[in-house]
Design a protein around this motif. Structure first.
Motif, PDB file in Angstrom:
ATOM      1  N   THR A  26     -21.699  14.217  64.023  1.00  0.00           N
ATOM      2  CA  THR A  26     -22.841  15.113  64.247  1.00  0.00           C
ATOM      3  C   THR A  26     -22.564  16.028  65.438  1.00  0.00           C
ATOM      4  O   THR A  26     -22.839  17.234  65.400  1.00  0.00           O
ATOM      5  N   GLY A  44     -23.646  18.738  56.188  1.00  0.00           N
ATOM      6  CA  GLY A  44     -24.198  17.611  55.448  1.00  0.00           C
ATOM      7  C   GLY A  44     -23.313  17.221  54.278  1.00  0.00           C
ATOM      8  O   GLY A  44     -23.077  16.032  54.015  1.00  0.00           O
ATOM      9  N   ASN A 100     -39.860   8.778  63.930  1.00  0.00           N
ATOM     10  CA  ASN A 100     -38.752   8.554  63.007  1.00  0.00           C
ATOM     11  C   ASN A 100     -38.047   7.234  63.257  1.00  0.00           C
ATOM     12  O   ASN A 100     -37.505   6.630  62.331  1.00  0.00           O
ATOM     13  N   GLY A 113     -29.078  17.471  50.206  1.00  0.00           N
ATOM     14  CA  GLY A 113     -29.746  17.320  51.488  1.00  0.00           C
ATOM     15  C   GLY A 113     -29.669  18.576  52.336  1.00  0.00           C
ATOM     16  O   GLY A 113     -30.609  18.906  53.074  1.00  0.00           O
ATOM     17  N   ARG A 140     -33.215  16.496  53.801  1.00  0.00           N
ATOM     18  CA  ARG A 140     -32.643  15.168  53.682  1.00  0.00           C
ATOM     19  C   ARG A 140     -33.702  14.101  53.385  1.00  0.00           C
ATOM     20  O   ARG A 140     -33.460  13.176  52.620  1.00  0.00           O
ATOM     21  N   ARG A 141     -34.875  14.241  53.979  1.00  0.00           N
ATOM     22  CA  ARG A 141     -35.907  13.226  53.779  1.00  0.00           C
ATOM     23  C   ARG A 141     -36.287  13.090  52.305  1.00  0.00           C
ATOM     24  O   ARG A 141     -36.335  11.976  51.760  1.00  0.00           O
ATOM     25  N   ALA A 168     -27.039  11.416  53.195  1.00  0.00           N
ATOM     26  CA  ALA A 168     -28.035  12.233  53.879  1.00  0.00           C
ATOM     27  C   ALA A 168     -28.677  11.464  55.030  1.00  0.00           C
ATOM     28  O   ALA A 168     -28.962  12.017  56.092  1.00  0.00           O
ATOM     29  N   TYR A 215     -28.806  12.634  58.927  1.00  0.00           N
ATOM     30  CA  TYR A 215     -30.186  12.894  59.335  1.00  0.00           C
ATOM     31  C   TYR A 215     -30.525  12.132  60.614  1.00  0.00           C
ATOM     32  O   TYR A 215     -31.164  12.658  61.532  1.00  0.00           O
ATOM     33  N   GLU A 220     -29.282  13.745  63.703  1.00  0.00           N
ATOM     34  CA  GLU A 220     -30.057  14.930  64.083  1.00  0.00           C
ATOM     35  C   GLU A 220     -31.324  14.579  64.862  1.00  0.00           C
ATOM     36  O   GLU A 220     -31.929  15.443  65.492  1.00  0.00           O
ATOM     37  N   CYS A 221     -31.735  13.325  64.803  1.00  0.00           N
ATOM     38  CA  CYS A 221     -33.026  12.922  65.367  1.00  0.00           C
ATOM     39  C   CYS A 221     -32.994  12.612  66.859  1.00  0.00           C
ATOM     40  O   CYS A 221     -34.050  12.518  67.482  1.00  0.00           O
ATOM     41  N   LYS A 226     -39.489  15.814  58.214  1.00  0.00           N
ATOM     42  CA  LYS A 226     -38.400  16.526  57.553  1.00  0.00           C
ATOM     43  C   LYS A 226     -37.350  16.903  58.586  1.00  0.00           C
ATOM     44  O   LYS A 226     -37.664  17.182  59.742  1.00  0.00           O
ATOM     45  N   ALA A 227     -36.081  16.878  58.165  1.00  0.00           N
ATOM     46  CA  ALA A 227     -34.999  17.164  59.105  1.00  0.00           C
ATOM     47  C   ALA A 227     -35.014  18.616  59.524  1.00  0.00           C
ATOM     48  O   ALA A 227     -35.241  19.524  58.728  1.00  0.00           O
TER      49      ALA A 227
END
Length: 443
Positions: free
Chosen positions: A139, A155, A258, A317, A322-323, A367, A371, A374-375, A437-438
């Protein structure tokens, strides 16, 4: 539904020095093979469990109990890997995980008893954490790479790495089919040591991610009492200037939602992964009365299809979010596995439904892992991804305990797998709709 707030991967891309195309592709290739052989060891244990059980005279309930206790010890190790990686760095963390894979295989080959096997298989927690450390590292690397083709399709590219899961299952199945008649289950574990050692040596040549290099610089400044300089440097890169314990950071502010939702989804979905992926041979032989040899062939075919699931979900994704891709995939998977266990008759029907079930069960993890990266910010990214990844083991423990109790009370594998595995997979898809959502990462 609001989007995931921007992490430092999104905010500070242009502030970091770029990582060249050659470095990016080398890191991607090595990450692929590291995850491949980590999965190989992890799945080989499940694939060989019927043979191990036969050699020690265990019944179905005992075999399920051993598998459940292995999941428990694995979880303890896996939970520690994220904070360690956030402390020592991505590169050293990746060397640690693949080295653990080699040790788990080597020590499993000399198993004298069930307690020993449960203990040494706990080292599989290092291998299981491979995917979380990969997601953390890639990432960060993809966010600052000068390779625009990879950056635009990060992705999808990551899905090719994460897709090593079904290929690892495929390799483990083929490996067992070829070598089990010749060298036995102990020899299968012993031979698996060598590729893992090779990958560990190759990882020594990787460079640390620029984001973590900045984190190390901030730590040095704070340790030297230069807190004001550290804060100014952090602001110039757009990162959080407040030092915090990584584990606490994933349970506060905008990260909390999340962490809770994805954690619940991982926990519940682990039932499907444990029964249909890890214990696939047992479910097929005991639940659908497929011979052990044919079950290996079926796993090879199904996991080849499963790899396509990774690529498909990684591609979708990037475009559909992705979600949603994760949620719908798991819902469909639960339905397909339920049909396999209840209405499928004959090898052809089992192959089709099992293959499609794996396509939608394992594919969304391409995904999911990206994902997760990214969080979170750099200070807690490995901890966040590692924590969520480790929750699969408590989920597997609960699922295994329920299955063990059902088998001990007279139920059969098909009924137990339907109620625990297929239903769990289906429910986990709906849980995913509670996540944000991402965010779309900009170069």
């Amino acid at each position: 539904m609001s989007a995931v707030p921007e992490s430092d991967v999104t905010r500070v891309t242009n502030s970091f020095r770029r990582v060249g195309s050659r470095v990016t592709r080398k890191a991607t290739i090595i990450a692929f093979f590291a995850w491949l052989f980590a999965v190989f060891d992890f799945i080989m244990f499940g694939t060989l469990l019927p043979q191990i059980s036969a050699s020690f005279g265990w019944d179905n309930a005992m075999a399920s109990l051993v598998s459940t206790l292995v999941s428990a010890t694995t979880a303890v190790i896996a939970l520690a890997v994220g904070p360690i990686t956030d402390r020592i760095g991505r590169r050293k963390g990746m060397i640690l995980t693949v080295s653990g894979t080699a040790m788990a295989s080597a020590l499993s080959s000399v198993t004298p008893s069930a307690p020993y096997l449960i203990g040494v298989r706990s080292l599989g927690g290092l291998g299981l954490s491979e995917q979380a450390v990969n997601a953390t590292y890639l990432t960060e690397i993809y966010a600052v790479t000068s390779d625009e083709k990879i950056k635009r399709r990060r992705g999808l590219i990551y899905s090719l790495v994460q897709g090593a899961f079904p290929l690892g299952v495929l390799l483990a199945s083929a490996w067992v089919a070829i070598f089990l008649p010749v060298i036995g289950w102990r020899g299968c574990f012993l031979l698996a040591v060598f590729p893992a050692v090779l990958i560990a040596l190759m990882r020594r040549g990787l460079r640390e991610s620029p984001q973590f290099e900045l984190e190390l610089q901030l730590r040095r400044l704070r340790k030297q009492g230069r807190a004001a300089e550290a804060s100014e440097l952090a602001r110039s890169y757009g990162v959080d200037e407040r030092p915090a314990a990584p584990l606490a950071a994933i349970f506060r502010g905008q990260a909390l939602r999340n962490t809770l939702v994805l954690g619940a989804a991982w926990f519940i979905n682990a039932a499907g992964m444990q029964l249909f992926a890890v214990l696939g041979t047992t479910v097929l032989t005991e639940g659908k009365h497929v011979s052990f040899t044919n079950s290996l062939v079926l796993l090879i075919v199904a996991n080849a299809v499963g790899y396509l699931g990774y690529v498909a979900h990684g591609f979708l994704g990037d475009r559909l979010g992705r979600r949603n891709v994760i949620a719908f995939g798991w819902i469909i998977s639960g339905i397909l596995f339920a049909l396999m266990l209840t209405v499928a008759n004959g090898t052809f029907a089992v192959v089709i439904l099992y293959s499609l079930g794996l396509f939608f069960l394992v594919g969304p993890y391409a995904a999911m892992l990206f994902y997760m990266g990214e969080c979170y910010d750099t200070t807690c990214r490995a901890t966040g991804t590692g924590f969520l990844n480790a929750l699969s083991q408590p989920g597997a423990i609960v699922a295994g305990s329920i299955v063990t109790a059902m088998l001990a009370s007279g139920s059969n594998w098909a009924h137990a797998t339907l109620l625990v595995g297929a239903v769990g997979t289906f429910v986990s898809g709906f849980v995913m709709f509670g996540a944000r959502k991402a965010a779309v990462l900009q170069g």
